[in-house]
Design a protein around this motif. Sequence first.
Motif, short mmCIF file in Angstrom:
data_model
loop_
_atom_site.label_atom_id
_atom_site.label_comp_id
_atom_site.label_asym_id
_atom_site.label_seq_id
_atom_site.Cartn_x
_atom_site.Cartn_y
_atom_site.Cartn_z
N SER A 1 1.87 -9.53 -10.41
CA SER A 1 2.05 -8.43 -10.01
C SER A 1 3.17 -7.28 -9.74
N ARG B 1 1.40 -5.07 -11.47
CA ARG B 1 0.32 -4.00 -11.05
C ARG B 1 0.87 -3.28 -10.34
N ASP B 2 0.90 -3.49 -8.94
CA ASP B 2 1.47 -2.93 -7.74
C ASP B 2 2.26 -2.46 -7.44
N ARG C 1 2.36 1.91 -7.44
CA ARG C 1 2.51 1.68 -6.15
C ARG C 1 3.49 3.62 -6.49
N ASN D 1 -6.32 0.37 -0.81
CA ASN D 1 -5.40 -0.57 -0.54
C ASN D 1 -4.61 -0.08 0.06
N LYS E 1 -1.02 -1.65 0.30
CA LYS E 1 -0.04 -2.02 -0.62
C LYS E 1 -0.06 -0.97 -1.94
N TRP E 2 -0.54 -0.31 -2.16
CA TRP E 2 -0.81 1.00 -3.47
C TRP E 2 -0.12 2.13 -3.54
N ARG F 1 -8.91 -12.16 -8.72
CA ARG F 1 -8.25 -10.70 -8.84
C ARG F 1 -9.44 -9.28 -8.30
N GLU G 1 -10.08 -6.88 -6.67
CA GLU G 1 -8.86 -5.49 -6.09
C GLU G 1 -9.16 -4.78 -6.95
N TYR G 2 -8.42 -5.40 -8.42
CA TYR G 2 -8.23 -4.49 -9.90
C TYR G 2 -9.85 -4.60 -11.17
#
Length: 477
Positions: A177, A179-180, A184, A254, A256-257, A421, A423-424
């Motif tokens: 987590s 990474r988010d 961000r 994304n 969340k970023w 995962r 998205e990464y």
Amino acid sequence: MENVDKFIGLTKTVLQRMVSAVGALLVIALIGILSAKTSLFQDLWQLSVVLLLTLVALFIQQVKPVVYLPYMLAVWSVYPELRRLLDWSYNSYSDTPIMALAPILVSLTMLIPIVKNFRKLTRVARGVLLTAIFVFLYGLTIGLPRFGGVAVGFDFINYLAPLLVIPYVNVGHFKSSDRDIWLRSLSSIAVIVAIYGIIQYFFIPPWDAFWMLNSEMTSIGHPEPMMVRVFSTLNSPGPAGVFFSFTLAVMVMNKKWRVLGFAGILIVAFTLLITLVRSSWIGLAAMIIVYFMQAKSQNKMKLMAVLVVLLMFYQFVLPSLPGSDAITTRFQTFGNLSEDTSYKERLAFSTQISSSITSNPLGNGLGSTGLTAKFNSQKALQDFDNGYLNIFYTFGLPGGLFLIGLLLFLLAFAFKGKKGRPEYYHLAFGTMVAVMVLLLSSNILSGVGGVCIWFLVAMIFMDPEEKVNHENLLRHP
């Protein structure tokens, strides 16, 4: 009794760190005070800032490692502005400032955990690091006899330091987590830097105007409101455009970023536009298109909504803003490159450099291009309008082929690793596609461009289960 011993040990550790931090601050303060009484006061102040930023990096790595990468990104993003403020306050322009060492030294602190845990690196991460070091050492060997240790050494570290993010993340004890949090944080830094860029565009600060006049960079406009190609807190419009294009792509991809929702996106997008760096616009488009093609149907709809908002902003809001004529004129040049002066100059330059590479296939070595030209102005080329040719001009055919091969490997590696995962991996793949596009314009593998690239790619080199996936990908491509 055991708990008491642990408490005593923890107390000693905290006290040692506090004493070290206070001692470092006292030394820095002493340097600052003495600097006002010597002829070297400006250089000493720069040195004190460099030491402070580096010591803070070391302290963060010991106390709160997850905060280190956002801190490093912030230092790379704002150190040029600190340099400009210092130059302006002393009314003395420094062409080769000590302040340039700050982000490099902050990045080099990653070597401590990397060297300590080198055996824990995955095969892929170790291969990436060793291949890059081989190429950079080749360039150092070729360039050292021609350009001297200062220029070559600075160039070497400027290439290597940003890439250390990959092995650093790979050996670190981070949560998935995290990474988010990092992405961000990158968005937060981008919004802050973009807001300053907008202020710079409409109300050019005196320290930025001072730097523009003394640097003699005629291509960045005039130090007057709405007459400047925005560089914000970065070195120039080029690096600023690269930084904003990568960060804007992260924010668009994304929810969340991103920070500040659509407002944050529009702030960064507008600042990217007023840099007037066309190659960065193309790189952003390539990155978003690739991400769109790989995303799930649900994510595609969300991405389409964001792109519609950006299109409406460009179509209806932008024309009403002051200074929008320069942006729309810049866009119109895409449809008529045959009459574009900049395009013609780039084409002529590429033809000339291609002949030089053919006559010297071993390369000119590190120190032959870029910022290090300031150390040897009669031998090096500071402006280089083609990243691929820059690579071969510097590292020759042997080193250039290895470096391009490394980029293609990372491109394929990010494309294959979609499980778990995705998205990464999609983000890393889009980043590498953007790199291949942006290299058509300039070399972005060192400095702040390299930091953005390797930071985003490092997101796929992280947690234990993904390290296992790396090994499986190698065995079963």
